[in-house]
Design a protein around this motif. Structure first.
Motif, PDB file in Angstrom:
ATOM      1  N   ALA A 190       0.839  -1.202   0.000  1.00 12.61           N
ATOM      2  CA  ALA A 190       0.000   0.000   0.000  1.00 12.61           C
ATOM      3  C   ALA A 190       0.874   1.251   0.000  1.00 12.61           C
ATOM      4  O   ALA A 190       0.613   2.211  -0.729  1.00 12.61           O
ATOM      5  CB  ALA A 190      -0.931  -0.003   1.206  1.00 12.61           C
ATOM      6  N   SER A 191       1.927   1.249   0.806  1.00 16.03           N
ATOM      7  CA  SER A 191       2.853   2.374   0.855  1.00 16.03           C
ATOM      8  C   SER A 191       3.514   2.589  -0.500  1.00 16.03           C
ATOM      9  O   SER A 191       3.625   3.726  -0.986  1.00 16.03           O
ATOM     10  CB  SER A 191       3.920   2.125   1.923  1.00 16.03           C
ATOM     11  OG  SER A 191       4.932   3.112   1.873  1.00 16.03           O
ATOM     12  N   PHE A 192       3.915   1.493  -1.145  1.00 19.95           N
ATOM     13  CA  PHE A 192       4.587   1.583  -2.449  1.00 19.95           C
ATOM     14  C   PHE A 192       3.642   2.125  -3.519  1.00 19.95           C
ATOM     15  O   PHE A 192       4.030   2.956  -4.340  1.00 19.95           O
ATOM     16  CB  PHE A 192       5.110   0.204  -2.846  1.00 19.95           C
ATOM     17  CG  PHE A 192       5.770   0.175  -4.203  1.00 19.95           C
ATOM     18  CD1 PHE A 192       6.951   0.859  -4.431  1.00 19.95           C
ATOM     19  CD2 PHE A 192       5.198  -0.538  -5.247  1.00 19.95           C
ATOM     20  CE1 PHE A 192       7.560   0.837  -5.683  1.00 19.95           C
ATOM     21  CE2 PHE A 192       5.797  -0.565  -6.500  1.00 19.95           C
ATOM     22  CZ  PHE A 192       6.979   0.129  -6.712  1.00 19.95           C
ATOM     23  N   VAL A 193       2.399   1.665  -3.513  1.00 19.04           N
ATOM     24  CA  VAL A 193       1.423   2.131  -4.509  1.00 19.04           C
ATOM     25  C   VAL A 193       1.089   3.608  -4.279  1.00 19.04           C
ATOM     26  O   VAL A 193       0.996   4.388  -5.225  1.00 19.04           O
ATOM     27  CB  VAL A 193       0.148   1.257  -4.455  1.00 19.04           C
ATOM     28  CG1 VAL A 193      -0.984   1.901  -5.240  1.00 19.04           C
ATOM     29  CG2 VAL A 193       0.443  -0.135  -5.010  1.00 19.04           C
ATOM     30  N   LEU A 194       0.932   3.996  -3.024  1.00 20.92           N
ATOM     31  CA  LEU A 194       0.563   5.374  -2.704  1.00 20.92           C
ATOM     32  C   LEU A 194       1.716   6.355  -2.911  1.00 20.92           C
ATOM     33  O   LEU A 194       1.513   7.481  -3.365  1.00 20.92           O
ATOM     34  CB  LEU A 194       0.077   5.468  -1.245  1.00 20.92           C
ATOM     35  CG  LEU A 194      -1.311   4.897  -0.958  1.00 20.92           C
ATOM     36  CD1 LEU A 194      -1.511   4.714   0.544  1.00 20.92           C
ATOM     37  CD2 LEU A 194      -2.409   5.802  -1.531  1.00 20.92           C
ATOM     38  N   ASP A 195       2.924   5.939  -2.566  1.00 19.58           N
ATOM     39  CA  ASP A 195       4.066   6.855  -2.623  1.00 19.58           C
ATOM     40  C   ASP A 195       5.325   6.102  -3.054  1.00 19.58           C
ATOM     41  O   ASP A 195       6.181   5.779  -2.239  1.00 19.58           O
ATOM     42  CB  ASP A 195       4.281   7.500  -1.239  1.00 19.58           C
ATOM     43  CG  ASP A 195       5.359   8.574  -1.252  1.00 19.58           C
ATOM     44  OD1 ASP A 195       5.876   8.885  -2.343  1.00 19.58           O
ATOM     45  OD2 ASP A 195       5.688   9.101  -0.168  1.00 19.58           O
ATOM     46  N   PRO A 196       5.456   5.801  -4.364  1.00 27.52           N
ATOM     47  CA  PRO A 196       6.582   4.987  -4.826  1.00 27.52           C
ATOM     48  C   PRO A 196       7.949   5.645  -4.644  1.00 27.52           C
ATOM     49  O   PRO A 196       8.962   4.961  -4.658  1.00 27.52           O
ATOM     50  CB  PRO A 196       6.278   4.772  -6.313  1.00 27.52           C
ATOM     51  CG  PRO A 196       5.358   5.882  -6.691  1.00 27.52           C
ATOM     52  CD  PRO A 196       4.554   6.184  -5.470  1.00 27.52           C
ATOM     53  N   LEU A 197       7.985   6.959  -4.446  1.00 28.80           N
ATOM     54  CA  LEU A 197       9.269   7.643  -4.262  1.00 28.80           C
ATOM     55  C   LEU A 197       9.730   7.664  -2.811  1.00 28.80           C
ATOM     56  O   LEU A 197      10.825   8.146  -2.515  1.00 28.80           O
ATOM     57  CB  LEU A 197       9.185   9.087  -4.780  1.00 28.80           C
ATOM     58  CG  LEU A 197       8.951   9.290  -6.283  1.00 28.80           C
ATOM     59  CD1 LEU A 197       9.077  10.758  -6.651  1.00 28.80           C
ATOM     60  CD2 LEU A 197       9.914   8.462  -7.121  1.00 28.80           C
ATOM     61  N   ARG A 198       8.910   7.155  -1.899  1.00 29.84           N
ATOM     62  CA  ARG A 198       9.308   7.135  -0.485  1.00 29.84           C
ATOM     63  C   ARG A 198      10.626   6.381  -0.342  1.00 29.84           C
ATOM     64  O   ARG A 198      10.809   5.310  -0.926  1.00 29.84           O
ATOM     65  CB  ARG A 198       8.221   6.458   0.353  1.00 29.84           C
ATOM     66  CG  ARG A 198       8.580   6.293   1.815  1.00 29.84           C
ATOM     67  CD  ARG A 198       7.456   5.644   2.590  1.00 29.84           C
ATOM     68  NE  ARG A 198       6.430   6.601   2.968  1.00 29.84           N
ATOM     69  CZ  ARG A 198       6.496   7.411   4.020  1.00 29.84           C
ATOM     70  NH1 ARG A 198       7.561   7.373   4.811  1.00 29.84           N
ATOM     71  NH2 ARG A 198       5.528   8.244   4.289  1.00 29.84           N
ATOM     72  N   ARG A 199      11.541   6.929   0.430  1.00 23.14           N
ATOM     73  CA  ARG A 199      12.887   6.348   0.547  1.00 23.14           C
ATOM     74  C   ARG A 199      12.863   4.951   1.158  1.00 23.14           C
ATOM     75  O   ARG A 199      13.667   4.099   0.803  1.00 23.14           O
ATOM     76  CB  ARG A 199      13.787   7.267   1.383  1.00 23.14           C
ATOM     77  CG  ARG A 199      14.105   8.575   0.680  1.00 23.14           C
ATOM     78  CD  ARG A 199      15.054   9.420   1.477  1.00 23.14           C
ATOM     79  NE  ARG A 199      16.374   8.807   1.562  1.00 23.14           N
ATOM     80  CZ  ARG A 199      17.397   9.353   2.229  1.00 23.14           C
ATOM     81  NH1 ARG A 199      17.245  10.494   2.855  1.00 23.14           N
ATOM     82  NH2 ARG A 199      18.567   8.744   2.259  1.00 23.14           N
ATOM     83  N   SER A 200      11.972   4.723   2.097  1.00 22.75           N
ATOM     84  CA  SER A 200      11.881   3.395   2.708  1.00 22.75           C
ATOM     85  C   SER A 200      10.426   3.063   2.999  1.00 22.75           C
ATOM     86  O   SER A 200       9.666   3.915   3.477  1.00 22.75           O
ATOM     87  CB  SER A 200      12.686   3.355   4.014  1.00 22.75           C
ATOM     88  OG  SER A 200      12.458   2.137   4.694  1.00 22.75           O
ATOM     89  N   HIS A 201      10.066   1.823   2.689  1.00 26.70           N
ATOM     90  CA  HIS A 201       8.710   1.341   2.980  1.00 26.70           C
ATOM     91  C   HIS A 201       8.738   0.357   4.153  1.00 26.70           C
ATOM     92  O   HIS A 201       7.787  -0.399   4.340  1.00 26.70           O
ATOM     93  CB  HIS A 201       8.113   0.662   1.747  1.00 26.70           C
ATOM     94  CG  HIS A 201       8.034   1.558   0.546  1.00 26.70           C
ATOM     95  ND1 HIS A 201       7.064   2.516   0.398  1.00 26.70           N
ATOM     96  CD2 HIS A 201       8.828   1.649  -0.550  1.00 26.70           C
ATOM     97  CE1 HIS A 201       7.249   3.154  -0.747  1.00 26.70           C
ATOM     98  NE2 HIS A 201       8.311   2.652  -1.339  1.00 26.70           N
ATOM     99  N   SER A 202       9.811   0.376   4.937  1.00 27.21           N
ATOM    100  CA  SER A 202       9.917  -0.549   6.066  1.00 27.21           C
ATOM    101  C   SER A 202       8.894  -0.176   7.133  1.00 27.21           C
ATOM    102  O   SER A 202       8.439   0.980   7.225  1.00 27.21           O
ATOM    103  CB  SER A 202      11.325  -0.501   6.666  1.00 27.21           C
ATOM    104  OG  SER A 202      11.532   0.723   7.356  1.00 27.21           O
TER     105      SER A 202
END
Length: 520
Positions: free
Chosen positions: A35-47
């Motif tokens: 969900a984090s990746f789909v919403l904000d693919p430029l986020r530095r970390s999805h951990s």
């Protein structure tokens, strides 16, 4: 129980672990990593730690607080049970809180069906692939390692002889001195640490001169890398319990939505070199009764380009089943299709693929070793003959600039802040990314949907095969030899029917005892 929905963060990892002890997890409803990746693919970390801190203002308990680090690190079974419970409960608690935050952000947007119908079902597909793994011919790799080692010794000796003295081929500093100070080559580009000696530099030097040293260095580099990355390493990665190698596949590895793989990276084994082919020979069907089946999309990015740009000539060429590079060469050079030379087809092929990645006249001239003016003339003629492609490129850039993001066929978004940069180089980079995201990202969407359809057919008993590798536009299976024809038919139908485009989708299918044989 598939009726009880599960929420997880990087749930695939847990599913693979549970699969080792015979528990097949069903009913995965929400994965906060995806969900984090789909919403904000430029986020530095999805951990989980990063998301909890950034979105919920909470610092998670570091694993090192429980098990320590370095040589004195403990295993979890030695940690006090109460502390383990607190750590595990916090993971579950904050995964649920993130789900409650992200679910409304997805609801009602075009990202919701992408997440629900593609990314979430794909978790089960990848978990099964990782669980099954691949089988190796370890003896072949050991033999190959010996022959590569002998060749590396030969290359080292020949390079020392050509230069006139011994030097460390793996030292950029020593290599730089040899190439630019002793042999007098012109430095192509510089890095923070000095004059570059990377592969691009060596390829440029090899093209500019007849001197054998750059070509010998390129061969040394390639063989050394393949030996260290695959030939020597793969046998060490065989699981003792299963006798197979279990790579990891990642949904968040590329902003375009493409899958990546690691431990080992099975997507980087070269297909056009002899050594790469030999490595692929070592990936085999475990049983003599099985074969390796490979299904590869044919020119899928060019077909998607034709679909999006709706250029009449390009669309018609695909609908007629023509050799697209030959067809383009005939149009641009103004000759009959049957009169197109190998060289003309090569130029058209380079431009066809280069267009998707924003290739310039300078880049094309370097690729084909032709004059910049000649390359520019061909590109100009190309766009004149296919005006729909030029319009599509301009439209991609303008829409991305207006929206703030480029968008794939399934609605995946990639923000491109570079489009608003005052720096011309950054802005040009953003323009290339805008086009590439639409085309390459849509190709990634397409194969993911095909993988989900094929996986469902396998689970329903319609197909006796195991999906074991994905390499961008290619899927690799292990399937019973007795049912390979039926498997090939169903897999091809699933891949070609994953989407409906303005041009036909084509998949090439082949099989053999190993991966290399399946590609013949």
């Amino acid at each position: 129980n598939p009726l009880i929905g599960k929420v997880g963060h990087h749930a695939k990892y847990d599913m693979v672990v549970l699969r080792q002890v015979g528990i097949r997890t069903q009913g995965l409803a929400f994965d906060t990593l995806l969900a984090s990746f789909v919403l904000d693919p430029l986020r530095r970390s999805h951990s989980l730690d990063s998301l909890a801190a950034g979105l919920l203002g909470h610092d998670m308990i570091p694993i090192t607080d429980l098990i320590g680090k370095g040589k004195n690190q403990l295993t979890m079974d030695l940690v006090d049970t109460r502390r383990v419970c607190e750590y595990a409960a916090e993971d579950a608690d904050y995964t649920w809180r993130l789900m409650e935050l992200m679910k409304p952000q997805l609801a009602g947007t075009d990202l919701e069906p992408l997440f629900r119908d593609t990314e979430m079902p794909l978790v089960d597909v990848l978990a099964e692939m990782e669980h099954h793994g691949i089988s190796l011919d370890v003896d072949l790799l050991r033999s190959l390692g010996g022959s590569i080692g002998d060749r590396l010794v030969e290359l080292t000796g020949e390079l020392h002889q050509r230069v006139g003295h011994p030097f460390n081929l793996d030292s950029p500093k020593q290599l730089s001195a040899v190439l630019f100070d002793e042999l007098g080559f012109h430095s192509v580009k510089k890095t923070k640490t000095g004059r570059s000696t990377d592969a691009e530099t060596l390829e440029a030097l090899a093209a500019q001169t007849d001197h054998p040293v750059p070509r010998l260095l390129l061969e040394y580099r390639e063989l050394s890398k393949l030996k260290g990355t695959y030939v020597d390493t793969l046998p060490k990665m065989v699981c003792r319990r299963t006798g197979r190698v279990h790579a990891s596949f990642h949904q968040t590895g590329a902003i375009t939505g493409r899958l990546s793989s690691s431990d080992p990276n099975l997507q980087n084994i070269p297909i056009r070199t002899e050594t790469g082919r030999r490595i692929r020979e070592a990936i085999i069907a475990e049983s003599p009764d099985d074969v390796i089946l490979s299904a590869d999309y044919s020119q899928i990015e060019l077909r998607l380009l034709a679909h999006f740009c709706e250029d009449t000539a390009l669309v018609e060429a695909f609908r007629q089943g023509m050799d697209i590079h030959q067809s383009v060469a005939a149009e641009v050079f103004g000759v009959p299709v049957e009169a197109v030379t190998t060289q003309q087809r090569g130029v058209a092929k380079a431009v066809n693929f280069g267009i998707i990645y924003g290739q310039t006249a300078m880049g094309l001239s370097r690729t084909l070793s032709i004059r910049v003016g000649e390359a520019k003339s061909f590109i100009d003629a190309y766009f004149k003959r296919y005006p729909g492609i030029r319009s599509f490129i301009d439209r991609c850039v303008e829409e991305a600039r207006t929206r703030g993001h480029a968008q794939t066929i399934l609605g995946r978004r990639r923000p491109i802040p570079e489009l608003h940069s005052r720096n011309h180089a950054l802005r040009s980079f953003g323009e290339r990314i805008a086009v590439n995201t639409v085309v390459q990202g849509s190709a990634a969407d397409l194969i993911k949907r095909a993988m989900i359809d094929i996986h469902r057919a396998i689970r329903a008993g319609q197909l006796s095969a195991r999906m074991v590798i994905q390499v961008h536009d290619e899927l690799v299976f292990e399937t019973p030899r007795s049912q390979v024809e039926a498997s090939a038919k169903l897999i091809r139908q699933s891949m070609e029917g994953a989407f409906s485009l303005r041009v036909p989708i084509a998949a090439d299918v082949g099989w053999g005892r190993n991966w290399a044989e399946s590609k013949k």
